[in-house]
Scaffold this active site. Structure first.
Site, PDB file in Angstrom:
ATOM      1  N   THR A 126       1.052  -1.509  -0.386  1.00  9.04           N
ATOM      2  CA  THR A 126       0.254   0.335  -0.286  1.00  9.04           C
ATOM      3  C   THR A 126       0.848   1.577  -0.117  1.00  9.04           C
ATOM      4  O   THR A 126       1.753   1.906   0.410  1.00  9.04           O
ATOM      5  CB  THR A 126      -0.566   0.082   1.375  1.00  9.04           C
ATOM      6  OG1 THR A 126      -1.168   1.044   1.274  1.00  9.04           O
ATOM      7  CG2 THR A 126      -0.106  -0.480   2.547  1.00  9.04           C
ATOM      8  N   ASP A 127       0.146   2.531  -0.711  1.00 10.66           N
ATOM      9  CA  ASP A 127       0.636   3.608  -0.473  1.00 10.66           C
ATOM     10  C   ASP A 127       1.364   4.614   1.063  1.00 10.66           C
ATOM     11  O   ASP A 127       2.317   5.017   0.887  1.00 10.66           O
ATOM     12  CB  ASP A 127       0.358   4.523  -1.239  1.00 10.66           C
ATOM     13  CG  ASP A 127      -1.253   4.693  -0.877  1.00 10.66           C
ATOM     14  OD1 ASP A 127      -1.716   4.245  -0.022  1.00 10.66           O
ATOM     15  OD2 ASP A 127      -2.008   5.732  -1.588  1.00 10.66           O
ATOM     16  N   GLU A 128      -0.084   3.683   1.804  1.00  9.47           N
ATOM     17  CA  GLU A 128      -0.080   3.929   3.647  1.00  9.47           C
ATOM     18  C   GLU A 128       1.834   4.168   4.215  1.00  9.47           C
ATOM     19  O   GLU A 128       2.439   4.708   4.838  1.00  9.47           O
ATOM     20  CB  GLU A 128      -0.840   3.355   4.399  1.00  9.47           C
ATOM     21  CG  GLU A 128      -1.780   3.944   3.441  1.00  9.47           C
ATOM     22  CD  GLU A 128      -2.964   3.401   4.198  1.00  9.47           C
ATOM     23  OE1 GLU A 128      -3.291   4.001   5.700  1.00  9.47           O
ATOM     24  OE2 GLU A 128      -4.171   3.678   4.032  1.00  9.47           O
ATOM     25  N   TYR A 150      -1.159  -0.325  11.091  1.00 12.59           N
ATOM     26  CA  TYR A 150      -1.754  -1.355   9.694  1.00 12.59           C
ATOM     27  C   TYR A 150      -0.551  -0.688   8.916  1.00 12.59           C
ATOM     28  O   TYR A 150       0.381  -1.903   7.753  1.00 12.59           O
ATOM     29  CB  TYR A 150      -2.513  -0.662   8.920  1.00 12.59           C
ATOM     30  CG  TYR A 150      -2.869  -1.179   7.625  1.00 12.59           C
ATOM     31  CD1 TYR A 150      -2.996  -2.516   7.450  1.00 12.59           C
ATOM     32  CD2 TYR A 150      -2.840  -0.418   6.291  1.00 12.59           C
ATOM     33  CE1 TYR A 150      -3.433  -2.119   5.801  1.00 12.59           C
ATOM     34  CE2 TYR A 150      -2.915  -0.088   5.473  1.00 12.59           C
ATOM     35  CZ  TYR A 150      -3.156  -1.256   4.479  1.00 12.59           C
ATOM     36  OH  TYR A 150      -2.993  -1.643   3.670  1.00 12.59           O
ATOM     37  N   LYS A 154       2.439  -3.337   7.254  1.00 14.57           N
ATOM     38  CA  LYS A 154       2.173  -3.332   5.631  1.00 14.57           C
ATOM     39  C   LYS A 154       3.967  -3.635   5.113  1.00 14.57           C
ATOM     40  O   LYS A 154       4.664  -3.867   4.392  1.00 14.57           O
ATOM     41  CB  LYS A 154       2.014  -2.591   4.456  1.00 14.57           C
ATOM     42  CG  LYS A 154      -0.154  -2.740   5.149  1.00 14.57           C
ATOM     43  CD  LYS A 154      -0.377  -4.396   4.438  1.00 14.57           C
ATOM     44  CE  LYS A 154       0.419  -4.553   3.007  1.00 14.57           C
ATOM     45  NZ  LYS A 154      -0.289  -5.929   2.405  1.00 14.57           N
TER      46      LYS A 154
HETATM   47  P1  NAD Z   1     -10.134  -7.248   2.338  1.00 18.28           P
HETATM   48  O1  NAD Z   1      -9.740  -6.985   4.253  1.00 18.28           O
HETATM   49  O2  NAD Z   1     -11.219  -6.691   2.096  1.00 18.28           O
HETATM   50  O3  NAD Z   1      -9.799  -8.700   1.952  1.00 18.28           O
HETATM   51  C1  NAD Z   1      -8.673  -9.059   2.882  1.00 18.28           C
HETATM   52  C2  NAD Z   1      -9.093 -10.622   2.859  1.00 18.28           C
HETATM   53  O4  NAD Z   1      -8.257 -11.465   3.393  1.00 18.28           O
HETATM   54  C3  NAD Z   1     -10.239 -10.931   3.119  1.00 18.28           C
HETATM   55  O5  NAD Z   1     -10.915 -12.273   2.433  1.00 18.28           O
HETATM   56  C4  NAD Z   1      -9.347 -11.984   4.432  1.00 18.28           C
HETATM   57  O6  NAD Z   1     -10.501 -13.171   4.770  1.00 18.28           O
HETATM   58  C5  NAD Z   1      -8.551 -12.806   3.667  1.00 18.28           C
HETATM   59  N1  NAD Z   1      -7.676 -12.805   5.050  1.00 18.28           N
HETATM   60  C6  NAD Z   1      -7.296 -12.184   6.476  1.00 18.28           C
HETATM   61  N2  NAD Z   1      -6.002 -12.565   6.949  1.00 18.28           N
HETATM   62  C7  NAD Z   1      -5.638 -13.681   6.200  1.00 18.28           C
HETATM   63  C8  NAD Z   1      -5.318 -14.605   6.662  1.00 18.28           C
HETATM   64  N3  NAD Z   1      -4.352 -15.182   8.096  1.00 18.28           N
HETATM   65  N4  NAD Z   1      -4.930 -16.078   6.250  1.00 18.28           N
HETATM   66  C9  NAD Z   1      -5.950 -15.892   4.713  1.00 18.28           C
HETATM   67  N5  NAD Z   1      -6.323 -15.105   4.657  1.00 18.28           N
HETATM   68  C10 NAD Z   1      -6.207 -14.219   6.025  1.00 18.28           C
HETATM   69  O7  NAD Z   1      -8.866  -6.065   2.238  1.00 18.28           O
HETATM   70  P2  NAD Z   1      -8.843  -5.210   0.538  1.00 18.28           P
HETATM   71  O8  NAD Z   1      -8.956  -3.991   0.883  1.00 18.28           O
HETATM   72  O9  NAD Z   1      -8.983  -6.477  -0.718  1.00 18.28           O
HETATM   73  O10 NAD Z   1      -7.072  -5.713   0.688  1.00 18.28           O
HETATM   74  C11 NAD Z   1      -6.092  -6.210  -0.545  1.00 18.28           C
HETATM   75  C12 NAD Z   1      -4.923  -6.017  -0.145  1.00 18.28           C
HETATM   76  O11 NAD Z   1      -4.794  -4.411  -1.003  1.00 18.28           O
HETATM   77  C13 NAD Z   1      -3.779  -5.899   1.584  1.00 18.28           C
HETATM   78  O12 NAD Z   1      -3.012  -6.561   1.836  1.00 18.28           O
HETATM   79  C14 NAD Z   1      -4.425  -4.682   1.081  1.00 18.28           C
HETATM   80  O13 NAD Z   1      -3.521  -4.057   2.675  1.00 18.28           O
HETATM   81  C15 NAD Z   1      -3.704  -3.996   0.147  1.00 18.28           C
HETATM   82  N6  NAD Z   1      -4.546  -2.730  -0.219  1.00 18.28           N
HETATM   83  C16 NAD Z   1      -5.889  -2.090  -0.466  1.00 18.28           C
HETATM   84  C17 NAD Z   1      -6.016  -1.227  -0.499  1.00 18.28           C
HETATM   85  C18 NAD Z   1      -7.314  -0.360  -0.486  1.00 18.28           C
HETATM   86  O14 NAD Z   1      -7.655   0.638  -0.558  1.00 18.28           O
HETATM   87  N7  NAD Z   1      -7.955  -1.218  -0.092  1.00 18.28           N
HETATM   88  C19 NAD Z   1      -5.113  -0.056  -1.017  1.00 18.28           C
HETATM   89  C20 NAD Z   1      -3.283  -0.974  -0.791  1.00 18.28           C
HETATM   90  C21 NAD Z   1      -3.432  -1.667  -0.735  1.00 18.28           C
END
Ligand code: NAD
Length: 332
Positions: A126-128, A150, A154
């Site tokens: 993530t950009d964060e 968080y 990451k």
């Molecule tokens: P989300 O919270 O919607 O989904 C996370 C998924 O991971 C869920 O399906 C959950 O069940 C699964 N999970 C959590 N803990 C787990 C574990 N211990 N073992 C197996 N599965 C597990 O998140 P998202 O928004 O879809 O984000 C996905 C990825 O993208 C993350 O790594 C996040 O850091 C990154 N990201 C998100 C954003 C955003 O805007 N949402 C932006 C940049 C990066």
């Protein structure tokens, strides 16, 4: 030749879009296994569109389960790692799960990836991790300076991944994307939280004075960026993904009120989030010039379609309301 890809966190918001995009390529050359623990944020229903596809399989399990992970990586060629605890507000309330999944869980995957000679390991970050920036944009070379637990978890995972590349030669590629929006985002994050509340005529919480700025990118553009990096990225490299629309939370709130036909009197200013980053902005010139990435979804059209999806898919979000309204609410 078929490439066997393990996608962690594929039942979540971004993961479910990524898996659909992977299988939609329809070149018959990928097999996809989703490994997902189905935490509060992960749902089987998110994968309904691909469930009948013979190239798809689902494993309900934890990325921290070393025995399971070892067994799975023995029969996969590549890993795209999205599984994470993702909600900043929850990490402020208590970060233990973030360390367990985002740091230790990633470490478990990385060690198994080295052991089994995995070809490509995409670490979705993530950009964060860069912290907060008042003006300009971060290139990938900027130092990590995370503020929330968080973001720190990451950043830790990113460093572990790069260390496995430098030490063992594992082909690690890291993506760092800006704020995503789109269908199937859990209604604790800003856009789905606000629209699902506004549909019900309920108030929405705006942190502080609402001047925090985020770059909003449609989730399918993030999925596109991840796929370009999986296919064409270079080992040990970081790729920022952005190019959405920069808006303050106040500006975004105005757009969401308009889209839902609601007024400002439903907006409650609440005390600011602790350590709230003022602005995120990634420089995404590298992925554009090296891999030909460019965002495809226009923000106005994408937001309208997203609001429309939540309007039509009450069956998806209504069962989640008790958990999201009783628990931590907030914004990424
Ligand atoms: P989300 O919270 O919607 O989904 C996370 C998924 O991971 C869920 O399906 C959950 O069940 C699964 N999970 C959590 N803990 C787990 C574990 N211990 N073992 C197996 N599965 C597990 O998140 P998202 O928004 O879809 O984000 C996905 C990825 O993208 C993350 O790594 C996040 O850091 C990154 N990201 C998100 C954003 C955003 O805007 N949402 C932006 C940049 C990066």
């Amino acid at each position: 030749m078929t490439t066997r890809i393990l996608v962690t966190g594929g039942a979540g918001f971004i993961g479910s879009h990524y898996v659909r995009a992977l299988l939609a390529q329809d070149d018959g050359r990928v097999e996809v296994t989703v490994l997902d623990a189905l935490t509060y944020a992960g749902r089987r229903v998110n994968l309904d569109a691909v469930r009948g596809d013979p190239r798809f399989s689902f494993v309900h399990g934890d990325i921290g389960d070393a025995i399971l992970v070892d067994r799975l990586l023995a029969r996969h060629d590549q890993v795209v790692h999205l599984a994470a605890e993702t909600h900043v507000d929850r990490s402020i309330a208590g970060a233990a799960d973030f360390v367990t999944t985002n740091v230790t869980g990633t470490h478990t995957l990385l060690e198994a990836a080295v052991r089994h000679g995995i070809d490509v390991f995409v670490q979705v970050s993530t950009d964060e991790v860069y912290g907060s920036i008042e003006a300009g944009s971060w290139p990938e070379t900027d130092p990590l300076d995370p503020n929330s637990p968080y973001a720190a978890s990451k950043a830790s995972a990113d460093l572990l991944a790069l260390a496995q590349h430098r030490t063992h030669g594992l082909d690690v590629r890291i993506t760092r994307c800006s704020n995503n929006y789109g269908p199937r985002q859990f209604p604790e994050k800003l856009i789905p939280l606000f629209v699902t509340r506004l549909f019900e005529g309920r108030p929405v919480p705006l942190y502080g004075d609402g001047r925090n700025v985020r770059d909003w990118l449609h989730v399918t553009d993030h999925a596109q960026g991840i796929e370009l990096v999986r296919r064409g990225g270079r080992a040990g490299e970081v790729y920022n993904i952005g190019g959405g629309t920069e808006l303050s939370n106040r500006e975004l709130t105005g757009l969401l009120l308009e889209a839902c036909g609601a007024d400002w009197d439903l907006v409650q200013e609440v005390p600011d989030r602790k350590g709230h980053d003022l602005r995120y902005s990634v420089d995404w010139g590298k992925i554009r010039s090296e891999l030909g990435y460019t965002p495809r979804v226009d923000f106005t059209a994408g937001l309208a379609a997203t609001v429309d999806w939540y309007r039509r898919r009450r069956d998806w979000w209504e069962p989640l309301l008790p958990a999201s309204s009783a628990g931590v609410v907030g914004q990424r």
